[in-house]
Design a protein around this motif. Structure first.
Motif, PDB file in Angstrom:
ATOM      1  N   ASP A  63       8.208 -18.684 -20.649  1.00  0.00           N
ATOM      2  CA  ASP A  63       7.925 -18.270 -22.028  1.00  0.00           C
ATOM      3  C   ASP A  63       8.574 -19.235 -23.020  1.00  0.00           C
ATOM      4  OD1 ASP A  63       6.394 -16.109 -21.293  1.00  0.00           O
ATOM      5  OD2 ASP A  63       7.988 -14.630 -21.538  1.00  0.00           O
ATOM      6  N   LYS A  64       9.791 -19.639 -22.710  1.00  0.00           N
ATOM      7  CA  LYS A  64      10.511 -20.566 -23.601  1.00  0.00           C
ATOM      8  C   LYS A  64       9.775 -21.909 -23.688  1.00  0.00           C
ATOM      9  CE  LYS A  64      14.888 -23.131 -23.897  1.00  0.00           C
ATOM     10  NZ  LYS A  64      15.014 -22.975 -25.357  1.00  0.00           N
ATOM     11  N   VAL A  65       9.349 -22.417 -22.541  1.00  0.00           N
ATOM     12  CA  VAL A  65       8.623 -23.690 -22.512  1.00  0.00           C
ATOM     13  C   VAL A  65       7.274 -23.543 -23.211  1.00  0.00           C
ATOM     14  CG1 VAL A  65       7.606 -25.449 -21.024  1.00  0.00           C
ATOM     15  CG2 VAL A  65       9.780 -24.383 -20.388  1.00  0.00           C
ATOM     16  N   ALA A  66       6.618 -22.404 -22.991  1.00  0.00           N
ATOM     17  CA  ALA A  66       5.318 -22.161 -23.616  1.00  0.00           C
ATOM     18  C   ALA A  66       5.430 -22.140 -25.133  1.00  0.00           C
ATOM     19  CB  ALA A  66       4.738 -20.835 -23.118  1.00  0.00           C
ATOM     20  N   LYS A  67       6.482 -21.537 -25.652  1.00  0.00           N
ATOM     21  CA  LYS A  67       6.677 -21.485 -27.106  1.00  0.00           C
ATOM     22  C   LYS A  67       6.860 -22.889 -27.681  1.00  0.00           C
ATOM     23  CE  LYS A  67       8.682 -16.826 -27.210  1.00  0.00           C
ATOM     24  NZ  LYS A  67       9.919 -16.023 -27.411  1.00  0.00           N
ATOM     25  N   ASP A  68       7.562 -23.752 -26.954  1.00  0.00           N
ATOM     26  CA  ASP A  68       7.726 -25.137 -27.417  1.00  0.00           C
ATOM     27  C   ASP A  68       6.370 -25.842 -27.502  1.00  0.00           C
ATOM     28  OD1 ASP A  68      10.461 -24.831 -27.562  1.00  0.00           O
ATOM     29  OD2 ASP A  68      10.842 -25.696 -25.568  1.00  0.00           O
ATOM     30  N   SER A  69       5.528 -25.635 -26.501  1.00  0.00           N
ATOM     31  CA  SER A  69       4.205 -26.261 -26.492  1.00  0.00           C
ATOM     32  C   SER A  69       3.323 -25.714 -27.606  1.00  0.00           C
ATOM     33  CB  SER A  69       3.530 -26.035 -25.134  1.00  0.00           C
ATOM     34  OG  SER A  69       4.161 -26.784 -24.111  1.00  0.00           O
ATOM     35  N   ILE A  70       3.422 -24.421 -27.858  1.00  0.00           N
ATOM     36  CA  ILE A  70       2.642 -23.801 -28.929  1.00  0.00           C
ATOM     37  C   ILE A  70       3.054 -24.358 -30.286  1.00  0.00           C
ATOM     38  CG2 ILE A  70       2.245 -21.638 -30.194  1.00  0.00           C
ATOM     39  CD1 ILE A  70       2.281 -20.202 -27.494  1.00  0.00           C
ATOM     40  N   TYR A  93       2.262 -33.015 -17.290  1.00  0.00           N
ATOM     41  CA  TYR A  93       2.717 -31.997 -18.235  1.00  0.00           C
ATOM     42  C   TYR A  93       3.817 -31.129 -17.631  1.00  0.00           C
ATOM     43  CZ  TYR A  93       2.990 -27.718 -20.889  1.00  0.00           C
ATOM     44  OH  TYR A  93       3.480 -26.648 -21.583  1.00  0.00           O
ATOM     45  N   LEU A  94       3.602 -30.626 -16.428  1.00  0.00           N
ATOM     46  CA  LEU A  94       4.606 -29.758 -15.808  1.00  0.00           C
ATOM     47  C   LEU A  94       5.920 -30.506 -15.588  1.00  0.00           C
ATOM     48  CD1 LEU A  94       2.533 -27.724 -13.175  1.00  0.00           C
ATOM     49  CD2 LEU A  94       3.520 -26.899 -15.326  1.00  0.00           C
ATOM     50  N   ARG A  95       5.825 -31.752 -15.166  1.00  0.00           N
ATOM     51  CA  ARG A  95       7.056 -32.530 -14.937  1.00  0.00           C
ATOM     52  C   ARG A  95       7.841 -32.707 -16.238  1.00  0.00           C
ATOM     53  NH1 ARG A  95       9.155 -35.168 -11.001  1.00  0.00           N
ATOM     54  NH2 ARG A  95       7.300 -34.906  -9.688  1.00  0.00           N
ATOM     55  N   SER A  96       7.144 -33.027 -17.311  1.00  0.00           N
ATOM     56  CA  SER A  96       7.804 -33.229 -18.595  1.00  0.00           C
ATOM     57  C   SER A  96       8.318 -31.915 -19.180  1.00  0.00           C
ATOM     58  CB  SER A  96       6.835 -33.890 -19.570  1.00  0.00           C
ATOM     59  OG  SER A  96       7.418 -34.026 -20.847  1.00  0.00           O
ATOM     60  N   ALA A  97       7.489 -30.869 -19.124  1.00  0.00           N
ATOM     61  CA  ALA A  97       7.848 -29.598 -19.742  1.00  0.00           C
ATOM     62  C   ALA A  97       9.015 -28.911 -19.040  1.00  0.00           C
ATOM     63  CB  ALA A  97       6.628 -28.675 -19.747  1.00  0.00           C
ATOM     64  N   LEU A  98       9.130 -29.113 -17.736  1.00  0.00           N
ATOM     65  CA  LEU A  98      10.162 -28.416 -16.960  1.00  0.00           C
ATOM     66  C   LEU A  98      11.404 -29.282 -16.714  1.00  0.00           C
ATOM     67  CD1 LEU A  98       7.853 -26.759 -14.257  1.00  0.00           C
ATOM     68  CD2 LEU A  98       8.772 -25.693 -16.339  1.00  0.00           C
ATOM     69  N   ALA A  99      11.353 -30.544 -17.109  1.00  0.00           N
ATOM     70  CA  ALA A  99      12.421 -31.495 -16.771  1.00  0.00           C
ATOM     71  C   ALA A  99      13.798 -31.044 -17.239  1.00  0.00           C
ATOM     72  CB  ALA A  99      12.092 -32.865 -17.349  1.00  0.00           C
ATOM     73  N   ARG A 100      13.878 -30.462 -18.423  1.00  0.00           N
ATOM     74  CA  ARG A 100      15.178 -30.078 -18.988  1.00  0.00           C
ATOM     75  C   ARG A 100      15.693 -28.750 -18.451  1.00  0.00           C
ATOM     76  NH1 ARG A 100      14.383 -30.089 -25.284  1.00  0.00           N
ATOM     77  NH2 ARG A 100      12.424 -29.117 -24.616  1.00  0.00           N
ATOM     78  N   HIS A 101      14.864 -28.038 -17.708  1.00  0.00           N
ATOM     79  CA  HIS A 101      15.225 -26.677 -17.318  1.00  0.00           C
ATOM     80  C   HIS A 101      15.297 -26.451 -15.815  1.00  0.00           C
ATOM     81  CE1 HIS A 101      14.298 -25.765 -21.533  1.00  0.00           C
ATOM     82  NE2 HIS A 101      13.134 -26.354 -21.345  1.00  0.00           N
ATOM     83  N   CYS A 102      14.700 -27.332 -15.015  1.00  0.00           N
ATOM     84  CA  CYS A 102      14.580 -27.071 -13.583  1.00  0.00           C
ATOM     85  C   CYS A 102      15.070 -28.263 -12.756  1.00  0.00           C
ATOM     86  CB  CYS A 102      13.118 -26.775 -13.225  1.00  0.00           C
ATOM     87  SG  CYS A 102      12.396 -25.385 -14.130  1.00  0.00           S
ATOM     88  N   SER A 103      15.383 -27.973 -11.510  1.00  0.00           N
ATOM     89  CA  SER A 103      15.791 -29.039 -10.591  1.00  0.00           C
ATOM     90  C   SER A 103      14.562 -29.830 -10.151  1.00  0.00           C
ATOM     91  CB  SER A 103      16.477 -28.431  -9.367  1.00  0.00           C
ATOM     92  OG  SER A 103      15.545 -27.677  -8.602  1.00  0.00           O
ATOM     93  N   GLU A 104      14.793 -30.991  -9.580  1.00  0.00           N
ATOM     94  CA  GLU A 104      13.687 -31.821  -9.100  1.00  0.00           C
ATOM     95  C   GLU A 104      12.894 -31.102  -8.013  1.00  0.00           C
ATOM     96  OE1 GLU A 104      10.909 -34.632  -8.628  1.00  0.00           O
ATOM     97  OE2 GLU A 104      12.400 -34.517 -10.251  1.00  0.00           O
ATOM     98  N   ASP A 105      13.593 -30.353  -7.165  1.00  0.00           N
ATOM     99  CA  ASP A 105      12.906 -29.628  -6.098  1.00  0.00           C
ATOM    100  C   ASP A 105      12.009 -28.534  -6.679  1.00  0.00           C
ATOM    101  OD1 ASP A 105      12.596 -29.065  -3.175  1.00  0.00           O
ATOM    102  OD2 ASP A 105      13.406 -27.122  -3.811  1.00  0.00           O
ATOM    103  N   GLU A 106      12.512 -27.836  -7.697  1.00  0.00           N
ATOM    104  CA  GLU A 106      11.697 -26.796  -8.336  1.00  0.00           C
ATOM    105  C   GLU A 106      10.466 -27.400  -9.014  1.00  0.00           C
ATOM    106  OE1 GLU A 106      14.913 -23.356  -9.630  1.00  0.00           O
ATOM    107  OE2 GLU A 106      14.788 -25.202 -10.821  1.00  0.00           O
ATOM    108  N   ILE A 107      10.651 -28.541  -9.678  1.00  0.00           N
ATOM    109  CA  ILE A 107       9.527 -29.206 -10.350  1.00  0.00           C
ATOM    110  C   ILE A 107       8.498 -29.670  -9.330  1.00  0.00           C
ATOM    111  CG2 ILE A 107       8.848 -31.208 -11.726  1.00  0.00           C
ATOM    112  CD1 ILE A 107      11.580 -31.002 -13.121  1.00  0.00           C
ATOM    113  N   ARG A 108       8.974 -30.251  -8.239  1.00  0.00           N
ATOM    114  CA  ARG A 108       8.061 -30.725  -7.201  1.00  0.00           C
ATOM    115  C   ARG A 108       7.233 -29.572  -6.636  1.00  0.00           C
ATOM    116  NH1 ARG A 108       8.093 -30.084  -2.202  1.00  0.00           N
ATOM    117  NH2 ARG A 108      10.243 -29.319  -2.210  1.00  0.00           N
ATOM    118  N   ARG A 109       7.877 -28.456  -6.383  1.00  0.00           N
ATOM    119  CA  ARG A 109       7.144 -27.317  -5.825  1.00  0.00           C
ATOM    120  C   ARG A 109       6.196 -26.703  -6.854  1.00  0.00           C
ATOM    121  NH1 ARG A 109       9.554 -22.002  -2.584  1.00  0.00           N
ATOM    122  NH2 ARG A 109       7.496 -21.306  -1.836  1.00  0.00           N
ATOM    123  N   ALA A 110       6.616 -26.694  -8.129  1.00  0.00           N
ATOM    124  CA  ALA A 110       5.748 -26.175  -9.185  1.00  0.00           C
ATOM    125  C   ALA A 110       4.464 -26.989  -9.274  1.00  0.00           C
ATOM    126  CB  ALA A 110       6.480 -26.192 -10.524  1.00  0.00           C
TER     127      ALA A 110
END
Length: 295
Positions: free
Chosen positions: A67-74, A34-51
């Protein structure tokens, strides 16, 4: 006897529905996917890996972006649960005995889905990391509190804040087991569960009445679900976004959190679970369609 016992212990009724919904296909969200998919369009690979390895907060991801990603999921979960609720309203009054419990389980299942997604975005640990269908007692406790926040109960707000505070101070990546199951938080978990058990019965009855008229019932049922689910999800998002876990300075390490003072209680999750293993529940007839956890 059984009916009277359920009325006497509404928290048992709530736990039974929660545990049944947690076993439905597609309800449990895989945190890493979920985190990898939700953050893919907004974060770098390093940021996603650390998240994933630590938390989104530790990766330096801003609350505004979360908040922006959370609203999309909601939006996604609200549209899906509303459509399923409308579909359950089509058969009309002859199908009420089957559709009402199924719809309730669908609803609770999607409450579980959005609770997990929001928790992972706002730096809570994996809630379903164990193998098998069994749900960890601490997970039952924290999900009950999340539901309490969604329903607007002040005690649940306070309890979730305390749990987050424990985890933030100890910078650990596990839920405080004792506090949630036998310690300082547990009485608030029971209080929230009792309230939710009563409210769930009321809500189920209201949906049952709306389904009594075919087609029109579908519209009313879907609309009722949309009108309740959306604000509840937003309420949980707002609360989680304001907790100390979203502080970028919060980083996780291996280990347990300090559980705090243990209080005596005549009942624990273990006894509640044992009581329900032999109980029949028609919520098991429902099915949330399996879907990729990355949705």
């Amino acid at each position: 006897m059984k009916q009277g016992k359920e009325i006497e212990h509404p928290e048992s009724r709530f736990f039974a529905v929660l545990l049944a919904a947690a076993k439905l296909p597609g309800v449990r969200i895989h945190r890493e996917s979920y985190l990898r998919s939700a953050l893919a369009r907004h974060c770098s690979e390093d940021e996603i890996r650390r998240a994933i390895e630590e938390t989104p907060a530790a990766a330096g991801i801003t609350v505004e972006l979360l908040d922006k990603v959370a609203k999309d999921s909601i939006r996604y979960e609200t549209a899906k649960v509303s459509a399923l609720s409308a579909a359950a309203g089509i058969p009309g009054i002859l199908a009420l005995p089957a559709t009402v419990p199924a719809d309730l389980a669908q609803y609770v299942g999607h409450m579980l889905r959005i609770s997990q997604k929001l928790a992972y975005l706002y730096s809570w640990p994996d809630l379903f990391s164990g193998e098998g269908d069994d749900v960890d007692d601490a997970t039952v406790g924290v999900l009950t509190l999340f539901f309490g926040v969604m329903f607007g109960t002040q005690s649940a707000n306070v309890a979730v804040g305390k749990v987050a505070g424990m985890m933030s101070k100890q910078v650990a990546k596990k839920l405080p087991q004792k506090a949630l199951t036998k310690g300082v938080i547990y009485p608030l978990v029971k209080k929230s569960a009792a309230y939710l058990g009563v409210q769930m019965t009321k809500q189920s009855f209201a949906k049952g009445v709306s389904k009594a008229i075919p087609v029109v019932g579908a519209v009313v049922s879907g609309g009722l679900t949309f009108a309740t689910y959306l604000p509840m999800a937003k309420r949980l998002k707002k609360h989680l976004a304001g907790l100390p876990l979203v502080d970028p300075s919060h980083q996780v390490v291996d280990g347990d959190v300090v559980d705090g003072e243990v209080v005596e209680d005549d009942e624990s999750f273990a006894s509640v679970h044992a009581e329900q293993h032999g109980a029949d529940t028609d919520t098991d007839t429902a099915a949330v369609k399996p879907e990729d956890a990355r949705s």
